[in-house]
Design a protein around this motif. Structure first.
Motif, PDB file in Angstrom:
ATOM      1  N   GLN A 116      -3.500  -3.148   1.646  1.00  0.00           N
ATOM      2  CA  GLN A 116      -3.178  -4.384   0.936  1.00  0.00           C
ATOM      3  C   GLN A 116      -4.426  -5.231   0.685  1.00  0.00           C
ATOM      4  OE1 GLN A 116       0.162  -6.465   2.720  1.00  0.00           O
ATOM      5  NE2 GLN A 116      -0.559  -8.427   1.961  1.00  0.00           N
ATOM      6  N   HIS A 117      -5.297  -5.360   1.699  1.00  0.00           N
ATOM      7  CA  HIS A 117      -6.421  -6.287   1.584  1.00  0.00           C
ATOM      8  C   HIS A 117      -7.732  -5.637   1.160  1.00  0.00           C
ATOM      9  CE1 HIS A 117      -4.117  -9.621   3.121  1.00  0.00           C
ATOM     10  NE2 HIS A 117      -3.794  -8.953   4.208  1.00  0.00           N
ATOM     11  N   ILE A 118      -7.932  -4.358   1.484  1.00  0.00           N
ATOM     12  CA  ILE A 118      -9.204  -3.706   1.149  1.00  0.00           C
ATOM     13  C   ILE A 118      -9.078  -2.847  -0.108  1.00  0.00           C
ATOM     14  CG2 ILE A 118     -10.998  -2.122   1.981  1.00  0.00           C
ATOM     15  CD1 ILE A 118     -10.326  -3.072   4.829  1.00  0.00           C
ATOM     16  N   LEU A 119      -7.963  -2.083  -0.216  1.00  0.00           N
ATOM     17  CA  LEU A 119      -7.747  -1.284  -1.431  1.00  0.00           C
ATOM     18  C   LEU A 119      -6.922  -2.043  -2.467  1.00  0.00           C
ATOM     19  CD1 LEU A 119      -7.138   2.316   0.005  1.00  0.00           C
ATOM     20  CD2 LEU A 119      -9.271   1.160  -0.580  1.00  0.00           C
ATOM     21  N   HIS A 120      -6.402  -3.220  -2.091  1.00  0.00           N
ATOM     22  CA  HIS A 120      -5.721  -4.146  -3.006  1.00  0.00           C
ATOM     23  C   HIS A 120      -4.509  -3.522  -3.714  1.00  0.00           C
ATOM     24  CE1 HIS A 120      -9.140  -6.615  -2.150  1.00  0.00           C
ATOM     25  NE2 HIS A 120      -9.958  -5.715  -2.674  1.00  0.00           N
ATOM     26  N   ILE A 121      -3.693  -2.836  -2.930  1.00  0.00           N
ATOM     27  CA  ILE A 121      -2.423  -2.309  -3.429  1.00  0.00           C
ATOM     28  C   ILE A 121      -1.346  -3.354  -3.163  1.00  0.00           C
ATOM     29  CG2 ILE A 121      -0.697  -0.472  -3.185  1.00  0.00           C
ATOM     30  CD1 ILE A 121      -3.023   1.375  -2.350  1.00  0.00           C
ATOM     31  N   SER A 122      -0.493  -3.585  -4.145  1.00  0.00           N
ATOM     32  CA  SER A 122       0.520  -4.638  -4.045  1.00  0.00           C
ATOM     33  C   SER A 122       1.392  -4.483  -2.800  1.00  0.00           C
ATOM     34  CB  SER A 122       1.402  -4.619  -5.295  1.00  0.00           C
ATOM     35  OG  SER A 122       2.570  -5.391  -5.101  1.00  0.00           O
ATOM     36  N   ARG A 123       1.632  -5.601  -2.137  1.00  0.00           N
ATOM     37  CA  ARG A 123       2.485  -5.582  -0.955  1.00  0.00           C
ATOM     38  C   ARG A 123       3.897  -5.123  -1.316  1.00  0.00           C
ATOM     39  NH1 ARG A 123       6.038  -8.452   2.229  1.00  0.00           N
ATOM     40  NH2 ARG A 123       5.562  -8.484   4.466  1.00  0.00           N
ATOM     41  N   ASP A 124       4.379  -5.533  -2.489  1.00  0.00           N
ATOM     42  CA  ASP A 124       5.729  -5.137  -2.917  1.00  0.00           C
ATOM     43  C   ASP A 124       5.855  -3.622  -3.012  1.00  0.00           C
ATOM     44  OD1 ASP A 124       6.488  -7.783  -3.060  1.00  0.00           O
ATOM     45  OD2 ASP A 124       6.045  -7.975  -5.204  1.00  0.00           O
ATOM     46  N   VAL A 125       4.826  -2.985  -3.540  1.00  0.00           N
ATOM     47  CA  VAL A 125       4.831  -1.526  -3.653  1.00  0.00           C
ATOM     48  C   VAL A 125       4.835  -0.893  -2.270  1.00  0.00           C
ATOM     49  CG1 VAL A 125       3.465   0.488  -4.372  1.00  0.00           C
ATOM     50  CG2 VAL A 125       3.716  -1.470  -5.920  1.00  0.00           C
ATOM     51  N   VAL A 127       5.950  -2.189   0.502  1.00  0.00           N
ATOM     52  CA  VAL A 127       7.264  -2.422   1.136  1.00  0.00           C
ATOM     53  C   VAL A 127       8.263  -1.382   0.638  1.00  0.00           C
ATOM     54  CG1 VAL A 127       9.225  -4.011   1.271  1.00  0.00           C
ATOM     55  CG2 VAL A 127       6.901  -4.879   1.577  1.00  0.00           C
ATOM     56  N   GLN A 128       8.226  -1.074  -0.681  1.00  0.00           N
ATOM     57  CA  GLN A 128       9.133  -0.056  -1.234  1.00  0.00           C
ATOM     58  C   GLN A 128       8.854   1.319  -0.623  1.00  0.00           C
ATOM     59  OE1 GLN A 128       9.749  -0.195  -5.625  1.00  0.00           O
ATOM     60  NE2 GLN A 128       8.539  -2.087  -5.546  1.00  0.00           N
ATOM     61  N   ILE A 129       7.570   1.638  -0.441  1.00  0.00           N
ATOM     62  CA  ILE A 129       7.212   2.926   0.167  1.00  0.00           C
ATOM     63  C   ILE A 129       7.690   2.959   1.621  1.00  0.00           C
ATOM     64  CG2 ILE A 129       5.281   4.396   0.884  1.00  0.00           C
ATOM     65  CD1 ILE A 129       3.768   3.426  -1.604  1.00  0.00           C
ATOM     66  N   ALA A 130       7.561   1.830   2.317  1.00  0.00           N
ATOM     67  CA  ALA A 130       8.036   1.754   3.705  1.00  0.00           C
ATOM     68  C   ALA A 130       9.524   2.047   3.776  1.00  0.00           C
ATOM     69  CB  ALA A 130       7.734   0.374   4.286  1.00  0.00           C
ATOM     70  N   ASP A 131      10.295   1.527   2.811  1.00  0.00           N
ATOM     71  CA  ASP A 131      11.747   1.793   2.763  1.00  0.00           C
ATOM     72  C   ASP A 131      12.017   3.289   2.596  1.00  0.00           C
ATOM     73  OD1 ASP A 131      12.403  -0.863   3.080  1.00  0.00           O
ATOM     74  OD2 ASP A 131      12.534  -1.267   0.925  1.00  0.00           O
ATOM     75  N   ILE A 132      11.254   3.930   1.722  1.00  0.00           N
ATOM     76  CA  ILE A 132      11.427   5.371   1.497  1.00  0.00           C
ATOM     77  C   ILE A 132      11.104   6.156   2.766  1.00  0.00           C
ATOM     78  CG2 ILE A 132      10.525   7.359   0.207  1.00  0.00           C
ATOM     79  CD1 ILE A 132      10.086   5.403  -2.166  1.00  0.00           C
ATOM     80  N   LEU A 133      10.091   5.674   3.512  1.00  0.00           N
ATOM     81  CA  LEU A 133       9.704   6.346   4.757  1.00  0.00           C
ATOM     82  C   LEU A 133      10.608   5.968   5.929  1.00  0.00           C
ATOM     83  CD1 LEU A 133       5.790   5.990   4.579  1.00  0.00           C
ATOM     84  CD2 LEU A 133       7.185   7.979   3.947  1.00  0.00           C
ATOM     85  N   GLY A 134      11.532   5.038   5.665  1.00  0.00           N
ATOM     86  CA  GLY A 134      12.463   4.618   6.722  1.00  0.00           C
ATOM     87  C   GLY A 134      11.827   3.712   7.752  1.00  0.00           C
ATOM     88  N   GLN A 135      10.859   2.892   7.314  1.00  0.00           N
ATOM     89  CA  GLN A 135      10.165   1.985   8.234  1.00  0.00           C
ATOM     90  C   GLN A 135      10.287   0.539   7.756  1.00  0.00           C
ATOM     91  OE1 GLN A 135       6.042   3.052   8.464  1.00  0.00           O
ATOM     92  NE2 GLN A 135       6.421   5.172   9.104  1.00  0.00           N
ATOM     93  N   ALA A 136      10.158  -0.386   8.720  1.00  0.00           N
ATOM     94  CA  ALA A 136       9.968  -1.790   8.357  1.00  0.00           C
ATOM     95  C   ALA A 136       8.485  -1.949   8.051  1.00  0.00           C
ATOM     96  CB  ALA A 136      10.381  -2.699   9.506  1.00  0.00           C
TER      97      ALA A 136
END
Length: 349
Positions: A116-125, A127-136
């Motif tokens: 999020q902070h170094i590679l600057h990938i959106s937090r929303d994206v 969070v969606q990936i975390a849902d797919i992986l079954g994680q908070a």
């Protein structure tokens, strides 16, 4: 990291620039830490100077606190007078402490969420990936995504949420340093990940010892144990954040040790005590020294020179100010007005 989480964003851009320069997450953290210490070194010099000066005032402070132990108001008045007359300032030198505090929490935030902070990938994206992986969503999500992308095991529906450039940046993200994955949280198990958490705590304890000696002051009561309590607190922090923070903190503490020894050479507490004692003595002599001032003789009205101390001069100034006020306002009416008519009321009965 709660309300301090915003600090991860600006520090993340600095870490990204350094990562692009060195191609290593570990070396980016090390160079970043060195840069922070170099930039804050002038502040540390000022802190050492002020701390050493404060040690010289301690006997005077102790005497005031003992003398007025039962009268807090008088005690505060005397401490305020000490500040005004002799330059005692209990808050001097606090700025470096606050700078270090904010940088530390900014680094924690950045290493918690490097995607999020170094590679600057959106937090929303993310969070969606975390849902797919079954994680908070948490720092473990960042670690999991990095590991899965680099191993080629990220689910296709999760990979579809990332652009080809983002996937390439994650795939090439060099998080290994001396055989350690810096995005992984260390655990109480015998492995290489324990190296930097242990070093961070040991170097912090050594840094505290050196800083206490550099201050020239002896901690009293519970304050004596404060550095060791802080070290124990960082044992907990070291095992709740990715090992990248322990690397940063170890390097920071080592540099603090070196700079503390340098600043102590520059402003030795014992030498500062002698210097401040001489300054105080000079000020006391100046206060007692007689000065020549012109005063008006009350009987003859003639001006003449008179030798007075600083305290006597202040008294004469107050008397002169009162005399001027009395002269300026002597013709003003003091007769009360009638509230209804606005006319002067007669004082006759």
């Amino acid at each position: 990291m709660g309300f301090l989480g915003f600090l991860g964003t600006p520090l993340g851009y600095v870490l990204q620039w350094m990562y692009d320069l060195f191609g290593s997450y570990g070396w980016a953290l090390i160079v970043f830490t060195i840069a922070v210490r170099l930039l804050s070194f002038p502040l540390q010099i000022g802190q050492q100077k002020n701390t050493a000066r404060m040690a010289a005032y301690k006997p005077m402070i102790d005497e005031i606190q003992k003398k007025y132990a039962k009268d807090r108001e008088k005690q505060n008045e005397e401490l305020m007078r000490l500040q005004q007359e002799y330059g005692y300032n209990p808050t001097a030198g606090c700025l470096p402490m606050f700078v270090n505090f904010f940088v530390m929490f900014g680094v924690i935030e950045a290493v918690y969420y490097p995607l999020q902070h170094i590679l600057h990938i959106s937090r929303d994206v993310l969070v969606q990936i975390a849902d797919i992986l079954g994680q908070a969503y948490s720092y473990t999500t960042n670690t999991a995504i990095i590991q899965r992308v680099q191993a080629g095991t990220l689910p296709s529906e999760a990979a579809a949420l990332l652009t080809s450039e983002q996937l390439a940046s994650i795939r090439d993200f060099n998080v290994m340093f001396l055989g350690m994955d810096l995005t992984v949280k260390p655990e109480l198990a015998f492995n290489v990940l324990l190296v930097f958490p242990i070093l961070s705590v040991v170097t912090m304890a050594l840094s505290n010892i050196i800083m206490m000696k550099s201050s020239g002051q002896e901690m009293q009561g519970s304050m004596k144990w404060m550095p060791w309590m802080m070290s124990l607190m960082f044992v907990w922090i070291a095992f709740t954040v990715p090992v990248a923070f322990s690397l940063y903190y170890t390097v920071s503490n080592v540099l603090m040790l070196v700079t503390s020894m340098i600043t102590r050479k520059m402003y030795d507490p014992e030498k500062m005590k002698a210097q401040v004692a001489a300054e105080i003595e000079e000020k006391k002599k100046a206060k007692k020294a007689k000065k020549q001032v012109k005063v008006v003789d009350e009987k003859t009205g003639e001006e003449k020179l008179k030798e007075v101390s600083e305290a006597e001069m202040n008294r004469l100034r107050i008397e002169r100010a009162r005399a001027i006020d009395a002269e300026l306002y002597k013709d003003e009416r003091t007769t009360p007005l009638n509230a209804k008519t606005g006319e002067e009321e007669s004082c006759e009965k």
